[in-house]
Design a protein around this motif. Structure first.
Motif, short mmCIF file in Angstrom:
data_model
loop_
_atom_site.label_atom_id
_atom_site.label_comp_id
_atom_site.label_asym_id
_atom_site.label_seq_id
_atom_site.Cartn_x
_atom_site.Cartn_y
_atom_site.Cartn_z
N GLU A 1 -3.16 -5.22 0.45
CA GLU A 1 -4.23 -4.39 0.99
C GLU A 1 -3.67 -3.18 1.73
O GLU A 1 -4.21 -2.06 1.62
CB GLU A 1 -5.12 -5.20 1.93
N THR A 2 -2.59 -3.39 2.47
CA THR A 2 -1.96 -2.28 3.20
C THR A 2 -1.47 -1.21 2.24
O THR A 2 -1.69 -0.01 2.44
CB THR A 2 -0.81 -2.80 4.07
N PHE A 3 -0.81 -1.63 1.18
CA PHE A 3 -0.31 -0.65 0.21
C PHE A 3 -1.44 0.00 -0.57
O PHE A 3 -1.34 1.18 -0.94
CB PHE A 3 0.71 -1.31 -0.73
N ASP A 4 -2.52 -0.72 -0.81
CA ASP A 4 -3.68 -0.10 -1.46
C ASP A 4 -4.22 1.04 -0.61
O ASP A 4 -4.58 2.11 -1.13
CB ASP A 4 -4.78 -1.14 -1.67
N ARG A 5 -4.27 0.85 0.69
CA ARG A 5 -4.78 1.88 1.58
C ARG A 5 -3.80 3.06 1.68
O ARG A 5 -4.22 4.22 1.79
CB ARG A 5 -5.06 1.28 2.95
N ASP B 1 -4.39 5.14 -1.40
CA ASP B 1 -5.58 5.97 -1.28
C ASP B 1 -5.32 7.20 -0.42
O ASP B 1 -5.79 8.30 -0.72
CB ASP B 1 -6.74 5.16 -0.69
N ARG B 2 -4.56 7.01 0.65
CA ARG B 2 -4.31 8.11 1.58
C ARG B 2 -3.37 9.16 0.97
O ARG B 2 -3.59 10.37 1.16
CB ARG B 2 -3.70 7.56 2.87
N LEU B 3 -2.34 8.70 0.26
CA LEU B 3 -1.33 9.61 -0.25
C LEU B 3 -1.55 10.02 -1.70
O LEU B 3 -0.85 10.92 -2.19
CB LEU B 3 0.07 8.97 -0.12
N GLY B 4 -2.47 9.37 -2.37
CA GLY B 4 -2.70 9.69 -3.77
C GLY B 4 -1.56 9.27 -4.67
O GLY B 4 -1.20 9.98 -5.62
N VAL B 5 -0.95 8.12 -4.35
CA VAL B 5 0.18 7.60 -5.12
C VAL B 5 -0.15 6.18 -5.58
O VAL B 5 -1.24 5.68 -5.34
CB VAL B 5 1.47 7.61 -4.28
N SER B 6 0.81 5.53 -6.23
CA SER B 6 0.58 4.17 -6.72
C SER B 6 1.84 3.35 -6.54
O SER B 6 2.94 3.80 -6.89
CB SER B 6 0.19 4.20 -8.20
N PHE B 7 1.69 2.14 -5.96
CA PHE B 7 2.79 1.20 -5.79
C PHE B 7 2.47 -0.08 -6.55
O PHE B 7 1.41 -0.67 -6.35
CB PHE B 7 3.02 0.87 -4.31
N SER B 8 3.38 -0.49 -7.41
CA SER B 8 3.22 -1.76 -8.11
C SER B 8 3.40 -2.91 -7.12
O SER B 8 3.90 -2.73 -6.00
CB SER B 8 4.25 -1.88 -9.23
N ASP B 9 3.01 -4.12 -7.53
CA ASP B 9 3.24 -5.28 -6.68
C ASP B 9 4.73 -5.45 -6.39
O ASP B 9 5.11 -5.80 -5.26
CB ASP B 9 2.72 -6.55 -7.36
N ARG B 10 5.56 -5.19 -7.38
CA ARG B 10 7.00 -5.31 -7.18
C ARG B 10 7.50 -4.31 -6.16
O ARG B 10 8.30 -4.64 -5.27
CB ARG B 10 7.73 -5.12 -8.52
N ALA C 1 5.78 -2.90 -3.77
CA ALA C 1 5.27 -3.31 -2.46
C ALA C 1 6.11 -4.44 -1.89
O ALA C 1 6.44 -4.44 -0.69
CB ALA C 1 3.81 -3.73 -2.58
N GLU C 2 6.48 -5.39 -2.72
CA GLU C 2 7.31 -6.51 -2.28
C GLU C 2 8.68 -6.02 -1.82
O GLU C 2 9.20 -6.45 -0.78
CB GLU C 2 7.47 -7.52 -3.42
N VAL C 3 9.30 -5.13 -2.58
CA VAL C 3 10.62 -4.60 -2.25
C VAL C 3 10.59 -3.88 -0.91
O VAL C 3 11.45 -4.08 -0.05
CB VAL C 3 11.12 -3.66 -3.37
N ILE D 1 -1.61 2.75 9.15
CA ILE D 1 -2.49 1.80 8.46
C ILE D 1 -2.16 0.35 8.82
O ILE D 1 -3.06 -0.51 8.86
CB ILE D 1 -2.40 2.03 6.94
N ASP D 2 -0.91 0.07 9.10
CA ASP D 2 -0.46 -1.30 9.40
C ASP D 2 -1.01 -1.72 10.77
O ASP D 2 -0.40 -1.47 11.80
CB ASP D 2 1.07 -1.34 9.38
N ASP D 3 -2.14 -2.37 10.76
CA ASP D 3 -2.88 -2.71 11.98
C ASP D 3 -2.30 -3.94 12.66
O ASP D 3 -2.12 -5.00 12.03
CB ASP D 3 -4.35 -2.95 11.63
N ALA D 4 -2.03 -3.84 13.96
CA ALA D 4 -1.36 -4.93 14.69
C ALA D 4 -2.18 -6.21 14.67
O ALA D 4 -1.65 -7.30 14.38
CB ALA D 4 -1.08 -4.49 16.13
N THR D 5 -3.46 -6.13 14.96
CA THR D 5 -4.29 -7.34 15.04
C THR D 5 -4.45 -7.98 13.67
O THR D 5 -4.28 -9.21 13.52
CB THR D 5 -5.67 -7.01 15.63
#
Length: 213
Positions: free
Chosen positions: A28-32, A35-44, A46-48, A78-82
């Motif tokens: 979800e963090t990488f999805d957001r 959206d903000r940067l107009g780019v795309s990260f694969s699951d791999r 994001a994991e890396v 975007i990385d929300d502490a709570t």
């Protein structure tokens, strides 16, 4: 009964070493971020990036055509502490830290606001005599300065023998640069990591230390 390696003090990493985060929050963090940067990260990808697999995260970003100076401010916002703390869980072998004798410190790349919420939510703060989240002032691993600062804050003798335990190459390299022994706890399939991490102790669980001297 055999005991874990004997050190005068222990320093430990947090994310990926003692705790980890549910995949749903990571994705979800990488999805957001996408959206903000107009780019795309694969699951791999994001994991890396999340776990630092393969080495320096900035090198990975540049290899994929992304600017770290653009990525990280957006990611950190975007990385929300709570929300992250609520998605964070403790590894079942991490409780050995509570039983360590002698000074114990935490040195982590996790930002201070998130570190504070995670430690409080999981009731881990009493495990550590010193908590040091790395930042621009302290420098970031494998720079040894954060480990030196934590050691100084523990106020131990110059001849004290210490160790730093972590899950990544930067942790092992930071320990070597700081003149400490290292424990690499491998939380991932080495094939997915893509590199071999050579710590002084190489384990898959902190339970493995029970049989070492």
């Amino acid at each position: 009964m055999q005991t874990r390696p004997a050190y005068d003090y222990w320093l430990l990493d947090l994310d990926g070493t003692l705790v980890d985060t549910e995949w749903a929050y990571v994705r979800e963090t990488f999805d957001r971020v996408e959206d903000r940067l107009g780019v795309s990260f694969s699951d791999r990808q994001a994991e890396v990036l999340w776990h630092g697999l393969g080495g320096d995260r900035n090198d990975s970003l540049r290899e994929w055509g992304y600017d770290p100076a653009t990525f990280w401010p957006v990611f950190d916002e975007i990385d929300d502490a709570t929300a992250r703390a609520e998605a964070t869980y403790l590894y079942d072998d991490a409780s050995f830290v509570a039983d360590l004798e002698g000074p114990t410190g935490l040195v982590t790349h996790c930002p201070a606001p998130i570190t504070d919420v995670v430690l409080d939510r999981l009731d881990l703060r009493d495990w550590f005599d010193v908590v040091l989240p790395c930042d621009e002032e302290t420098g970031f691993k494998p720079n040894p300065e954060p480990l030196h600062r934590a050691r100084d804050d523990l106020d131990i003798g110059a001849d004290a023998r210490g160790v730093y335990a972590g899950d990544g190459t930067s942790d092992v390299d930071a320990a070597a640069n700081a003149g400490l022994d290292s424990i690499h706890v491998e939380r991932h399939d080495p094939g997915r990591r893509g590199v071999c991490v050579l710590g002084d102790h190489r384990i898959e669980s902190f339970h493995d230390l029970a049989g070492r001297r």
